[in-house]
Enzyme design. Structure first.
Site, PDB file in Angstrom:
ATOM      1  CB  THR A 146      -0.911  -0.002   1.259  1.00 26.94           C
ATOM      2  OG1 THR A 146      -1.831  -1.074   1.130  1.00 26.94           O
ATOM      3  CG2 THR A 146      -1.682   1.293   1.411  1.00 26.94           C
ATOM      4  CB  SER A 205       2.307  -8.220   0.759  1.00 24.88           C
ATOM      5  OG  SER A 205       1.236  -8.146   1.661  1.00 24.88           O
ATOM      6  CB  SER A 206      -2.565 -10.644  -1.386  1.00 24.32           C
ATOM      7  OG  SER A 206      -2.949  -9.472  -0.753  1.00 24.32           O
ATOM      8  CB  THR A 224       0.106  -4.282   6.126  1.00 26.06           C
ATOM      9  OG1 THR A 224      -1.144  -4.206   5.440  1.00 26.06           O
ATOM     10  CG2 THR A 224       0.733  -2.915   6.224  1.00 26.06           C
ATOM     11  CG  ASP A 225      -3.055  -7.613   3.118  1.00 27.50           C
ATOM     12  OD1 ASP A 225      -3.442  -7.005   4.139  1.00 27.50           O
ATOM     13  OD2 ASP A 225      -3.583  -7.457   1.995  1.00 27.50           O
TER      14      ASP A 225
HETATM   15  N1  ASP Z   1      -2.961  -5.470   0.236  1.00 31.31           N
HETATM   16  C1  ASP Z   1      -1.871  -4.635   0.698  1.00 31.31           C
HETATM   17  C2  ASP Z   1      -0.608  -5.464   0.682  1.00 31.31           C
HETATM   18  O1  ASP Z   1      -0.429  -6.271   1.543  1.00 31.31           O
HETATM   19  C3  ASP Z   1      -2.178  -4.119   2.035  1.00 31.31           C
HETATM   20  C4  ASP Z   1      -1.146  -3.172   2.608  1.00 31.31           C
HETATM   21  O2  ASP Z   1      -0.038  -3.029   2.149  1.00 31.31           O
HETATM   22  O3  ASP Z   1      -1.468  -2.538   3.624  1.00 31.31           O
HETATM   23  O4  ASP Z   1       0.203  -5.309  -0.205  1.00 31.31           O
END
Ligand code: ASP
Length: 350
Positions: A16, A62-63, A93-94
């Site tokens: 993100t 990151s998913s 963050t994921d």
């Molecule tokens: N979907 C995003 C990721 O993990 C969420 C984030 O970065 O907060 O890449």
């Protein structure tokens, strides 16, 4: 001549933090983060370390991370290890807790900080947590000789292999329930040096990164009514390792004899089954209840107070080292990088 400003290497994998809006939601946008960082004046101030950004191609939500990506990040750090004082991994963050955990295992002999961070709101938004997380991570990576993989988010600096993402929408999204933060970024950045691991004896001052194999591993969360059939299906070959998310201190349905048999059959053929707790906090003690003893009797081993993320990535790491099943079991129950707390000797399960 001594260098004045510290140097930090930023491995920008996606997430993100550098995303922009699109019709289908936030997407990673090549070049955007670096150009935005150019306009953050604080990053250029005297007290800040110099940094270079290596933008990955493709940038990932990151998913979409997989073990190959973990290896690429670890190798990137190893290749640049001697040139920089510290490292930052910008990451979504994921699955950040998985990458933080696996890097802790892969980067054996670490003498410098590797700080993984990201944000819940991208830098492109007026109100965001990206800017502060970046600044704190840079200060930590450049100025604090913490020889660990840490996760820096909000006001916390956590041990990477103890961290979990606990909130989908709070800016303070990460915690390490079974281990206190290594540091707090309040008015001042305060590091709890008593908790920081001592630097490893690394005579070569290099990091050797091994590939992570394509092993068939899984995580399974027990729930009331889970059938023996479901468990049996998951445990079929080619599965070689399972993190079993058990109830409380490591309990399972010992009245379901078929389920227990399925576990036993799998451990008999060499599947490593590690019990972690479904609770956010606390540890597994398989001998405390009959419902836990039954799991131990079926060959399930204790993951102590490891997070599910640490247990799963540790399995990947240990199998990739080419260890025997017995050795993998032994090391899963040993403390390698501060990922688990061993109970006093007399309380330990076999
Ligand atoms: N979907 C995003 C990721 O993990 C969420 C984030 O970065 O907060 O890449």
């Amino acid at each position: 001549m001594t260098r004045q400003r510290k140097r930090v290497y930023i491995a920008y994998t996606g997430g993100t933090i550098g995303m922009t809006r699109s019709e289908i939601g936030y997407v990673p946008t090549p070049g955007y983060l670096a150009s935005q960082m150019e306009s953050v004046l604080e990053l250029k101030s005297e007290g800040m370390p110099e940094f270079v950004i290596h933008e990955y191609n493709p940038l990932l939500d990151s998913s979409n991370m997989s073990p190959e990506n973990w290896v690429a990040i670890a190798k990137d750090i190893a290749d640049n290890y001697n040139e920089y004082d510290g490292f930052i991994v910008l990451h979504g963050t994921d699955t950040m807790a998985y990458t933080a955990s696996v890097l802790s295992f892969m980067l054996e002999g670490l003498e410098k900080p590797v700080v993984i961070t990201g944000s819940q709101i991208p830098l492109c938004e007026i109100r965001n947590d990206a800017r502060d997380n970046l600044i704190t991570a840079l200060i930590v990576a450049g100025n604090y000789k913490i020889p660990e993989v840490c996760l820096c988010f909000g006001d916390k600096l956590l041990r990477g292999c103890r961290s979990i993402k606990f909130s989908a929408d709070q800016l303070d999204a990460f915690t390490s329930p079974n281990f206190p933060p290594l540091g707090i970024a309040g008015v001042e950045i305060k590091i709890n040096w008593d908790l920081v691991l001592p630097p490893e004896t690394n005579k070569t001052h290099t990091i050797e990164v091994k590939e992570i194999g394509k092993y068939s591993l899984a995580t399974l969360r027990l729930f009331p009514g889970i059938s023996a059939e479901v468990v049996e299906n998951i445990l079929r070959p080619p599965l070689i390792g399972l993190v079993l998310e058990t109830y409380g201190v490591g309990n399972g349905p010992d009245n379901n004899k078929d389920l227990m048999k399925a576990l036993q059959k799998a451990t008999d053929r060499g599947v490593v089954i590690v019990a972690c707790t479904q609770c956010i906090e606390g540890a597994v003690h398989l001998g405390e209840y009959a419902a836990g003893s039954a799991l131990a009797k079926a060959g399930v081993i204790s993951g102590h107070d490891m997070t599910q993320e640490a247990a799963l990535t540790k399995l990947f790491y240990l199998f990739s080292m080419g260890l025997s099943v017995e050795e993998v079991k032994l090391q899963m129950q040993s403390n390698l990088r501060g990922e688990l707390t061993l109970p006093p000797l007399k309380q330990r399960e076999s």
